[in-house]
Design an enzyme around this catalytic site. Structure first.
Site, PDB file in Angstrom:
ATOM      1  N   ARG A  86      14.169  -4.018 -29.219  1.00 45.17           N
ATOM      2  CA  ARG A  86      13.541  -3.373 -30.364  1.00 45.17           C
ATOM      3  C   ARG A  86      12.162  -2.866 -29.939  1.00 45.17           C
ATOM      4  NH1 ARG A  86      17.860  -3.193 -32.007  1.00 45.17           N
ATOM      5  NH2 ARG A  86      18.755  -3.861 -34.005  1.00 45.17           N
TER       6      ARG A  86
ATOM      7  N   GLU B 220      11.130   4.588 -35.060  1.00 47.16           N
ATOM      8  CA  GLU B 220      12.226   5.542 -34.813  1.00 47.16           C
ATOM      9  C   GLU B 220      12.491   6.401 -36.045  1.00 47.16           C
ATOM     10  OE1 GLU B 220      15.511   3.160 -33.454  1.00 47.16           O
ATOM     11  OE2 GLU B 220      14.356   2.354 -31.787  1.00 47.16           O
TER      12      GLU B 220
ATOM     13  N   HIS C  39      17.910   5.321 -28.751  1.00 44.90           N
ATOM     14  CA  HIS C  39      18.566   4.105 -29.270  1.00 44.90           C
ATOM     15  C   HIS C  39      20.091   4.195 -29.129  1.00 44.90           C
ATOM     16  CE1 HIS C  39      17.896   0.477 -32.158  1.00 44.90           C
ATOM     17  NE2 HIS C  39      18.930   0.265 -31.365  1.00 44.90           N
TER      18      HIS C  39
HETATM   19  C1  GLV Z   1      21.346  -2.185 -31.788  1.00 45.58           C
HETATM   20  O1  GLV Z   1      20.203  -1.925 -31.573  1.00 45.58           O
HETATM   21  C2  GLV Z   1      21.796  -3.464 -32.212  1.00 45.58           C
HETATM   22  O2  GLV Z   1      20.995  -4.343 -32.546  1.00 45.58           O
HETATM   23  O3  GLV Z   1      23.018  -3.638 -32.246  1.00 45.58           O
END
Ligand code: GLV
Ligand code: GLV
Length: 317
Positions: A236, A265, A283
């Protein structure tokens, strides 16, 4: 009476059809959509995206809600305490995305160290005038010391990949793994993040975002990394202070960074956008097709199970 399930975004594969077999399915672009607001009073389940903020104010609009199935392994977008207080079960999608996410971490590590995206841009901009021995040098990947922050499923999957690259793997997390597992994965426990940073040629982040890990990599921590080292983040964005990272990429100690996640984001810090030694991806850690289909069907299966009065398949505890 048929239960109503709100699906907050696109679901790859057949998960939506599966849900439609048992429920009234309402779709909309996020829990902020008018479709959600209209359905909220009767909604029993939400298939949520990691971009949805599920907090107490939202839960208050959905008094019949029984389950929130996040299409992600990370659940930092959900107020777990508020859900618990209202008896709303939360599920996530562990396991199915482990290998895809580890693949991307490795790709970013190699891409950042060996300047792959930067080289592509140089060629397209007409900046390649011919082979010279000193052009676009970067750190050596094979045999490097790799430090893993967090040694859960994904961290371990990265460690398995690292063996093929002759790397020396160190990991730090609250609890040390049992020794036989360390031996199988070829990983050594490092008791502090400071030591991991000081001894690793590359550091890859694989811990969840919690109050304790927010800005774990701030200016002070980044300053403890090795000169010429590489930082990778597929967890993250808010675990790193992006302004401090931009400094560390501009003035050292970092040679490069590979980032799949960002604090705000889809916005990326303008100073990171300006850094040629930052490799940026939108991401996509879990974005291989089978993985995203498995995430969607895991979320759907959790909703089906809970609303049929059975245990959740992958509850968040
Ligand atoms: C993606 O970022 C997830 O947490 O699956
Ligand atoms: C995620 O599922 C992890 O344990 O790393």
């Amino acid at each position: 009476m048929t239960d109503t399930v709100f699906v907050s975004g696109e679901l790859p594969g057949d998960a939506l059809e599966v849900l439609r077999e048992s429920f009234e399915v309402v779709t909309g672009a996020g829990v902020g959509s008018p479709e959600f607001a209209a359905a909220a009073p009767r909604v029993r389940g939400i298939v949520a995206m990691l971009t949805d903020r599920i907090d107490d104010a939202l839960l208050a609009t959905a008094p019949n809600l029984a389950v929130v199935a996040n299409v992600a392994v990370g659940v930092d977008n959900i107020d777990l305490a508020a859900c618990a207080a209202r008896n709303v079960l939360v599920t996530n999608t562990p396991d199915v995305l482990t290998e895809a996410t580890a693949d991307l971490a490795f790709g970013l590590l190699i891409g950042a160290a060996r300047r792959i995206a930067e080289g592509d841009r140089v060629i397209r901009a007409g900046g390649w005038t011919g082979w010279t021995p000193g052009f676009m040098l970067g750190p050596r990947v094979f045999g490097m010391k790799l430090g893993l922050v967090g040694f859960g499923r994904i961290g371990k999957a990265v460690a398995r990949r690292a063996r093929g690259f002759g790397m020396h793997v160190g990991y730090t997390q609250r609890n040390r793994e049992v020794e036989p597992l360390e031996r199988v994965l070829g990983a050594t426990y490092v008791s502090s993040l400071d030591e991991l940073c000081a001894t690793s040629d590359a550091v890859s982040i694989h811990c969840p975002l919690t109050p304790a890990t927010r800005h774990l990599f701030d200016a002070k921590q980044l300053a403890k990394m090795r000169p010429g080292s590489v930082l990778v983040n597929v967890s993250r964005g808010a675990i790193i202070d992006e302004a401090a990272l931009a400094d560390a990429l501009e003035h050292g100690p970092l040679a490069a960074a590979g980032l799949d996640v960002f604090e705000d984001e889809p916005n990326v810090h303008p100073r990171l956008l300006a850094r040629p030694n930052a490799v940026l991806t939108p991401h996509i850690g879990s974005a291989d097709r089978p993985t995203r289909e498995a995430m969607a069907s895991t979320a759907a299966a959790n909703v089906v199970s809970v609303l049929e009065g059975k245990p959740a398949l992958t509850p968040v505890r």
